[in-house]
Design an enzyme around this catalytic site. Structure first.
Site, PDB file in Angstrom:
ATOM      1  N   GLU A   1       0.815  -1.211   0.000  1.00  7.34           N
ATOM      2  CA  GLU A   1       0.000   0.000   0.000  1.00  7.34           C
ATOM      3  C   GLU A   1       0.854   1.269   0.000  1.00  7.34           C
ATOM      4  O   GLU A   1       0.318   2.372  -0.122  1.00  7.34           O
ATOM      5  CB  GLU A   1      -0.933   0.014   1.218  1.00  7.34           C
ATOM      6  CG  GLU A   1      -1.892  -1.165   1.265  1.00  7.34           C
ATOM      7  CD  GLU A   1      -2.833  -1.209   0.076  1.00  7.34           C
ATOM      8  OE1 GLU A   1      -3.366  -0.147  -0.310  1.00  7.34           O
ATOM      9  OE2 GLU A   1      -3.014  -2.308  -0.482  1.00  7.34           O
ATOM     10  N   CYS A   2       2.149   1.135   0.155  1.00  9.54           N
ATOM     11  CA  CYS A   2       3.063   2.272   0.279  1.00  9.54           C
ATOM     12  C   CYS A   2       3.787   2.520  -1.044  1.00  9.54           C
ATOM     13  O   CYS A   2       4.479   1.635  -1.551  1.00  9.54           O
ATOM     14  CB  CYS A   2       4.078   1.984   1.386  1.00  9.54           C
ATOM     15  SG  CYS A   2       5.406   3.196   1.508  1.00  9.54           S
ATOM     16  N   GLY A   3       3.647   3.727  -1.587  1.00 13.43           N
ATOM     17  CA  GLY A   3       4.302   4.073  -2.847  1.00 13.43           C
ATOM     18  C   GLY A   3       5.814   3.999  -2.766  1.00 13.43           C
ATOM     19  O   GLY A   3       6.476   3.540  -3.704  1.00 13.43           O
TER      20      GLY A   3
END
Length: 142
Positions: A12-14
């Site tokens: 979920e983390c860019g």
């Protein structure tokens, strides 16, 4: 040199996605540990922090809940209390943490992963936001 690379990853983390993509752009398929589903055991977390040359506070993710709700901004909290919080709430472990034959590093910004890769980038790479990191010849930009 062995090409074993491990990324403690949150899909979920860019920043984590960009680091993973740069590892793959170097022709390496890393071992991916989705640490929110499978957090490292306490002794491993302590070892990773030490190998990265960090303190527990430097690895602590300080954005949002549960950081604020747990009062973790208190500078008087001991390292053991911070590690306890990370064990109870793995979302508090900042990411991505990458392990390679060249060391261990919290890869923020994501291009910090380039210092840990034993092979060169194979082609151009731009982060999800469009920022060019690697040019067409595989050379780091900037």
């Amino acid at each position: 040199m062995s090409m074993d690379v491990i990324i403690y990853h949150n899909p979920e983390c860019g920043t984590s996605r960009n680091a993973l993509a740069m590892i793959r752009n170097a022709g390496i398929e890393p071992h991916i540990v989705e640490y929110l589903k499978t957090p490292p055991a306490r002794p491993l977390l302590i070892a990773l922090i030490a190998r990265a040359g960090l303190t527990p506070r430097q690895l602590l993710r300080d954005k949002g809940a549960p950081f604020e709700a747990l009062g973790l901004a208190d500078a008087g909290l001991a390292d053991d209390a911070l590690i306890d919080a990370m064990m109870a709430h793995p979302i508090l472990i900042n990411r991505p943490l990458v392990v390679s034959p060249l060391g261990v590093k919290l890869c923020r910004p994501s291009e910090a992963v380039l210092d840990l890769l034993p092979t060169a980038q194979r082609g151009a790479f731009a982060k999800e936001d469009g920022e060019q990191v690697i040019d067409a010849s595989g050379t780091r930009v900037g």
